[in-house]
Design an enzyme around this catalytic site. Structure first.
Site, mmCIF file in Angstrom:
data_model
loop_
_atom_site.group_PDB
_atom_site.id
_atom_site.type_symbol
_atom_site.label_atom_id
_atom_site.label_comp_id
_atom_site.label_asym_id
_atom_site.label_seq_id
_atom_site.Cartn_x
_atom_site.Cartn_y
_atom_site.Cartn_z
ATOM 1 C CB SER A 1 -0.940 -0.050 1.210
ATOM 2 O OG SER A 1 -1.891 0.976 1.173
ATOM 3 C CG HIS B 1 -4.463 -1.679 -1.843
ATOM 4 N ND1 HIS B 1 -4.909 -2.367 -0.748
ATOM 5 C CD2 HIS B 1 -3.859 -0.568 -1.340
ATOM 6 C CE1 HIS B 1 -4.600 -1.721 0.360
ATOM 7 N NE2 HIS B 1 -3.964 -0.631 0.027
#
Length: 213
Positions: free
Chosen positions: A114, A139
């Protein structure tokens, strides 16, 4: 330096359950004790370990600025082992990395997921690395909000804006098209070290440190 070391030491002691090695150095003035992170800071090495949040981000940004003041022409090495976290906290680290004069070399040890992966990719071109068994994951930003319909709409628009901004920057650093990044971040997208290098998230996989000849 001693104040920064004290703050860093307290933060890392909390994160590691109180177990932070101390290093004893001999000098003409006698012995001096450093916690291991402060000693590495003297070598221009910063550790970013654990979830990305405001307190950590302030410490990382302060250390980057301190090392720039010490020597604006020498690289800084940022080691990352993080599951990700706050977008705003991560962006404060990212902006500081881009703002300062020294190149910031990023190295993933363990995981960079992330926001951790975003910061890994944001290192200086040609100086983004990972160890062979590291894992990376990208993501789209996550968000949840409860309240009046109008407030939910405001927050939804903000999340979409943040997503577009992050995707645009990730496209810039990886060399992938914006459309590819948008597609690949729709769901959790895990990458091996080799795959991350192919994707442009990093520049190389390091197996052994290159020693000077």
């Amino acid at each position: 330096m001693s104040r920064n070391s004290y703050i860093q030491q307290n933060s890392d002691i909390q994160a590691a359950g109180g177990l932070v090695p101390m290093v004893i150095e001999q000098s003409a003035r006698g012995e001096r004790a450093y916690d291991i992170y402060s000693r590495l800071l003297k070598e221009r090495v910063i550790f970013m370990v654990g979830p990305v949040e405001d307190y950590m981000a302030n410490l990382i940004a302060a250390q980057l600025l301190f090392l720039e003041a010490e020597n604006p022409d020498k690289d800084i090495h940022l080691y990352i082992n993080s599951p990700g976290g706050s977008v705003t906290a991560g962006m404060s680290i990212y902006d500081t990395m881009q703002f300062i004069k020294p190149d910031v070399s990023t190295i993933c040890i363990g995981q960079a997921c992330s926001m951790g992966a975003f910061l890994l990719a944001g290192g200086a071109e040609g100086k983004r690395h990972c160890l062979p068994n590291s894992r990376m994951m990208i993501h789209q930003p996550l968000g949840g909000f409860q309240g009046q319909a109008s407030d939910i709409d405001i927050h939804a628009k903000e999340i979409l804006h943040i997503r577009h901004r992050l995707n645009s920057l990730l496209a810039h650093h990886t060399g992938q098209s914006l459309e590819t990044i948008e597609r690949d971040t729709e769901r959790d997208n895990f990458m091996s070290a080799e795959r991350a290098a192919e994707y442009g998230l990093i520049d190389s996989v390091i197996n052994k440190r290159q020693m000077p000849a």
